[in-house]
Design a protein around this motif. Structure first.
Motif, PDB file in Angstrom:
ATOM      1  N   ALA A  22      44.665 -13.509  23.762  1.00  0.00           N
ATOM      2  CA  ALA A  22      45.800 -13.200  22.888  1.00  0.00           C
ATOM      3  C   ALA A  22      45.495 -11.972  22.026  1.00  0.00           C
ATOM      4  O   ALA A  22      46.324 -11.068  21.890  1.00  0.00           O
ATOM      5  N   GLU A  23      44.296 -11.923  21.491  1.00  0.00           N
ATOM      6  CA  GLU A  23      43.902 -10.795  20.650  1.00  0.00           C
ATOM      7  C   GLU A  23      43.901  -9.485  21.444  1.00  0.00           C
ATOM      8  O   GLU A  23      44.383  -8.464  20.970  1.00  0.00           O
ATOM      9  N   LYS A  24      43.406  -9.535  22.669  1.00  0.00           N
ATOM     10  CA  LYS A  24      43.328  -8.330  23.500  1.00  0.00           C
ATOM     11  C   LYS A  24      44.699  -7.844  23.973  1.00  0.00           C
ATOM     12  O   LYS A  24      44.859  -6.693  24.332  1.00  0.00           O
ATOM     13  N   THR A  25      45.674  -8.754  24.002  1.00  0.00           N
ATOM     14  CA  THR A  25      47.011  -8.388  24.482  1.00  0.00           C
ATOM     15  C   THR A  25      48.058  -8.370  23.357  1.00  0.00           C
ATOM     16  O   THR A  25      49.250  -8.251  23.630  1.00  0.00           O
ATOM     17  N   PHE A  26      47.576  -8.528  22.113  1.00  0.00           N
ATOM     18  CA  PHE A  26      48.443  -8.417  20.927  1.00  0.00           C
ATOM     19  C   PHE A  26      49.573  -9.446  20.913  1.00  0.00           C
ATOM     20  O   PHE A  26      50.710  -9.130  20.563  1.00  0.00           O
ATOM     21  N   VAL A  27      49.239 -10.668  21.337  1.00  0.00           N
ATOM     22  CA  VAL A  27      50.203 -11.774  21.297  1.00  0.00           C
ATOM     23  C   VAL A  27      49.518 -12.958  20.605  1.00  0.00           C
ATOM     24  O   VAL A  27      48.340 -12.887  20.246  1.00  0.00           O
ATOM     25  N   THR A  28      50.247 -14.046  20.463  1.00  0.00           N
ATOM     26  CA  THR A  28      49.660 -15.250  19.876  1.00  0.00           C
ATOM     27  C   THR A  28      48.976 -16.090  20.952  1.00  0.00           C
ATOM     28  O   THR A  28      49.242 -15.939  22.140  1.00  0.00           O
ATOM     29  N   ARG A  29      48.118 -17.008  20.479  1.00  0.00           N
ATOM     30  CA  ARG A  29      47.483 -17.934  21.411  1.00  0.00           C
ATOM     31  C   ARG A  29      48.543 -18.806  22.078  1.00  0.00           C
ATOM     32  O   ARG A  29      48.455 -19.144  23.249  1.00  0.00           O
TER      33      ARG A  29
END
Length: 148
Positions: A22-29
């Motif tokens: 999620a962090e690497k793709t700029f979204v939430t878990r």
């Protein structure tokens, strides 16, 4: 495989948690969880990030790959032969031999046809026959039909 299974497998193969992906793709878990549950599919921009992160084409990420061919030479494309843009993003229209580092290798259709005929000819597909075949087929591809 479906998109949900592919994302899950890629995440596991790369030893990432849902939070890390999620962090690497700029979204939430929660977004990653929904992808892996098959409740959602990443948007286009996120598919581009996943493609770059895992070094696979968007076509492959979507799970039911279309049969892609290079729109310059007609070669079937897979993740190992698809060209890339200078920023590392896949360009799913061309093979890496026709389009390299943001530039087209073949500027002249006759040079390409001669190259293909020379390298594709064999006992059951003589050079003259190969050349005639490529003279018929290559002009139909997008790169050449757009650049007439």
């Amino acid at each position: 495989m479906e998109t949900k299974e592919i994302i899950f497998e890629l995440r596991k193969q790369n030893h990432l948690t849902q939070d890390e992906l999620a962090e690497k793709t700029f979204v939430t878990r929660q977004a990653v969880s929904k992808w892996e549950a098959g409740e959602a599919i990443p948007n286009t921009e996120t598919l581009k990030l996943l493609s770059k992160l895992f070094n696979i084409s968007i076509n492959t990420l979507l799970g039911t790959p279309q049969k892609l061919i290079c729109q310059c030479c007609g070669m079937p494309l897979d993740d190992s032969s698809i060209s890339k843009e200078p920023d590392g993003a896949f360009n799913e229209e061309y093979c890496k031999w026709c389009y390299t580092d943001g530039n087209f290798v073949y500027k002249d259709i006759n040079t390409l046809i001669d190259f293909l005929a020379e390298h594709m000819a064999n006992e059951s597909f003589p050079k003259e026959q190969a050349k005639a075949y490529f003279e018929e087929q290559i002009p139909k591809l997008n790169y050449w039909s757009k650049n007439k």
